[in-house]
Write a protein that holds these residues in place. Structure first.
Motif, PDB file in Angstrom:
ATOM      1  N   LYS A 124       0.862  -1.263  -0.050  1.00 15.99           N
ATOM      2  CA  LYS A 124      -0.070   0.055   0.179  1.00 15.99           C
ATOM      3  C   LYS A 124       0.894   1.308  -0.155  1.00 15.99           C
ATOM      4  O   LYS A 124       1.875   1.303   0.540  1.00 15.99           O
ATOM      5  CB  LYS A 124      -0.663  -0.019   1.353  1.00 15.99           C
ATOM      6  N   GLY A 125       0.432   2.177  -0.819  1.00 14.47           N
ATOM      7  CA  GLY A 125       1.197   3.472  -1.029  1.00 14.47           C
ATOM      8  C   GLY A 125       2.271   3.529  -2.077  1.00 14.47           C
ATOM      9  O   GLY A 125       2.899   4.541  -2.395  1.00 14.47           O
ATOM     10  N   HIS A 126       2.495   2.384  -2.625  1.00 11.72           N
ATOM     11  CA  HIS A 126       3.618   2.218  -3.532  1.00 11.72           C
ATOM     12  C   HIS A 126       3.063   2.996  -4.966  1.00 11.72           C
ATOM     13  O   HIS A 126       1.759   2.893  -5.088  1.00 11.72           O
ATOM     14  CB  HIS A 126       3.802   0.733  -4.020  1.00 11.72           C
ATOM     15  N   ILE A 127       3.911   3.682  -5.420  1.00 15.20           N
ATOM     16  CA  ILE A 127       3.524   4.463  -6.774  1.00 15.20           C
ATOM     17  C   ILE A 127       3.915   3.433  -7.856  1.00 15.20           C
ATOM     18  O   ILE A 127       5.052   3.157  -8.316  1.00 15.20           O
ATOM     19  CB  ILE A 127       4.297   5.653  -6.869  1.00 15.20           C
ATOM     20  N   LEU A 128       2.845   2.967  -8.490  1.00 17.99           N
ATOM     21  CA  LEU A 128       3.135   2.032  -9.531  1.00 17.99           C
ATOM     22  C   LEU A 128       3.723   2.562 -10.828  1.00 17.99           C
ATOM     23  O   LEU A 128       4.456   2.092 -11.548  1.00 17.99           O
ATOM     24  CB  LEU A 128       2.012   1.048  -9.617  1.00 17.99           C
ATOM     25  N   LEU A 129       2.991   3.597 -11.259  1.00 11.96           N
ATOM     26  CA  LEU A 129       3.148   4.373 -12.641  1.00 11.96           C
ATOM     27  C   LEU A 129       3.281   5.776 -12.022  1.00 11.96           C
ATOM     28  O   LEU A 129       2.594   6.247 -11.532  1.00 11.96           O
ATOM     29  CB  LEU A 129       2.149   4.270 -13.487  1.00 11.96           C
ATOM     30  N   ARG A 130       4.336   6.359 -12.906  1.00 10.59           N
ATOM     31  CA  ARG A 130       4.721   8.019 -12.647  1.00 10.59           C
ATOM     32  C   ARG A 130       4.317   8.584 -13.763  1.00 10.59           C
ATOM     33  O   ARG A 130       4.583   8.430 -14.744  1.00 10.59           O
ATOM     34  CB  ARG A 130       6.209   7.924 -12.156  1.00 10.59           C
ATOM     35  N   ALA A 131       3.886   9.891 -13.466  1.00 11.67           N
ATOM     36  CA  ALA A 131       3.729  10.869 -14.440  1.00 11.67           C
ATOM     37  C   ALA A 131       5.134  11.383 -14.773  1.00 11.67           C
ATOM     38  O   ALA A 131       6.110  11.329 -14.264  1.00 11.67           O
ATOM     39  CB  ALA A 131       2.983  12.233 -13.831  1.00 11.67           C
ATOM     40  N   ASP A 132       5.023  11.855 -16.249  1.00 11.95           N
ATOM     41  CA  ASP A 132       6.332  12.391 -16.907  1.00 11.95           C
ATOM     42  C   ASP A 132       7.177  11.076 -17.149  1.00 11.95           C
ATOM     43  O   ASP A 132       8.500  11.532 -17.056  1.00 11.95           O
ATOM     44  CB  ASP A 132       6.880  13.448 -16.041  1.00 11.95           C
ATOM     45  N   LYS A 133       6.921   9.967 -17.256  1.00  8.31           N
ATOM     46  CA  LYS A 133       7.744   8.852 -17.401  1.00  8.31           C
ATOM     47  C   LYS A 133       7.187   8.064 -18.421  1.00  8.31           C
ATOM     48  O   LYS A 133       6.052   7.749 -18.405  1.00  8.31           O
ATOM     49  CB  LYS A 133       7.972   8.047 -15.932  1.00  8.31           C
ATOM     50  N   ILE A 134       8.088   7.426 -19.249  1.00  7.13           N
ATOM     51  CA  ILE A 134       7.403   6.422 -20.313  1.00  7.13           C
ATOM     52  C   ILE A 134       7.380   5.137 -19.596  1.00  7.13           C
ATOM     53  O   ILE A 134       8.444   4.572 -19.062  1.00  7.13           O
ATOM     54  CB  ILE A 134       8.229   6.172 -21.444  1.00  7.13           C
ATOM     55  N   GLU A 135       6.146   4.553 -19.449  1.00  9.25           N
ATOM     56  CA  GLU A 135       5.832   3.392 -18.729  1.00  9.25           C
ATOM     57  C   GLU A 135       6.253   2.223 -19.544  1.00  9.25           C
ATOM     58  O   GLU A 135       5.628   2.219 -20.768  1.00  9.25           O
ATOM     59  CB  GLU A 135       4.421   3.601 -18.198  1.00  9.25           C
TER      60      GLU A 135
END
Length: 186
Positions: free
Chosen positions: A32-43
């Motif tokens: 819980k709380g983990h950021i799985l995908l981030r803005a401004d990054k190619i996923e």
């Protein structure tokens, strides 16, 4: 929900195709709380939720704006990275400890070229994501906050037990105080 059920919910696939695509899928767990995908990054990955709840949000100066929740069986991806191989505009945060299935987008693109069933599955995934987005936009523009809350209760009532009310309020486009008022009227 197992991976075959999730994949087939998007678009039914022959068993040989399921066998082929699952060679590239692995199970992962995050807290819980983990950021799985981030803005401004190619996923580079897309995920399918085996267990847990996530939210998509845009970080703002004052408050984050939540615009999507995902539960078991849902797909988690940046459409911008998936379709155009460009930087994402959203963050995806885990609201519970999650078990996910992870698939590398580059592997999926390779499979698109090898198997028409997977190519059709990928097209159907994009179409379904577009329809979900269209529904969210229409509800946000045409319905009152109370109507949006009623729709949320009807479509995904479990979210109210699993998600903090501040995120529900943000998703509905209202303040937590307004959400409390709407809930008291029930």
């Amino acid at each position: 929900m197992n991976i075959s059920q999730i994949l087939n919910k998007i678009y039914p696939l022959p068993s040989e195709t399921i066998t082929e695509i699952t060679k590239y899928i692995k199970e992962v767990k995050f807290e819980k709380g983990h950021i799985l995908l981030r803005a401004d990054k190619i996923e580079r990955h897309l995920y399918f939720i085996k267990k847990g709840v996530v939210r998509a949000f845009a970080a703002q100066e004052e408050n984050d704006i939540t615009f999507w929740f995902g539960e078991e069986g849902e797909t988690v991806l940046s459409m911008k990275s998936y379709v155009e191989n460009q930087k994402s505009y959203e963050n995806i945060e885990l609201l519970e400890n999650c078990e996910l299935y992870e698939l590398n987008i580059d592997h999926l693109r390779e499979l698109f070229n090898k198997d028409i069933h997977i190519a059709n599955w990928g097209r159907k995934l994009a179409e379904k994501e577009l329809l979900k987005l269209e529904k969210r936009i229409i509800l946000r523009e045409l319905q009152s906050a109370k109507e949006r809350y009623d729709e949320l209760l009807k479509s995904t009532p479990s979210l109210l037990q699993r998600v903090q009310l501040k995120f529900i309020a943000s998703y509905l486009g209202i303040t937590p105080v307004s959400l409390s008022r709407i809930r008291k009227e029930k």
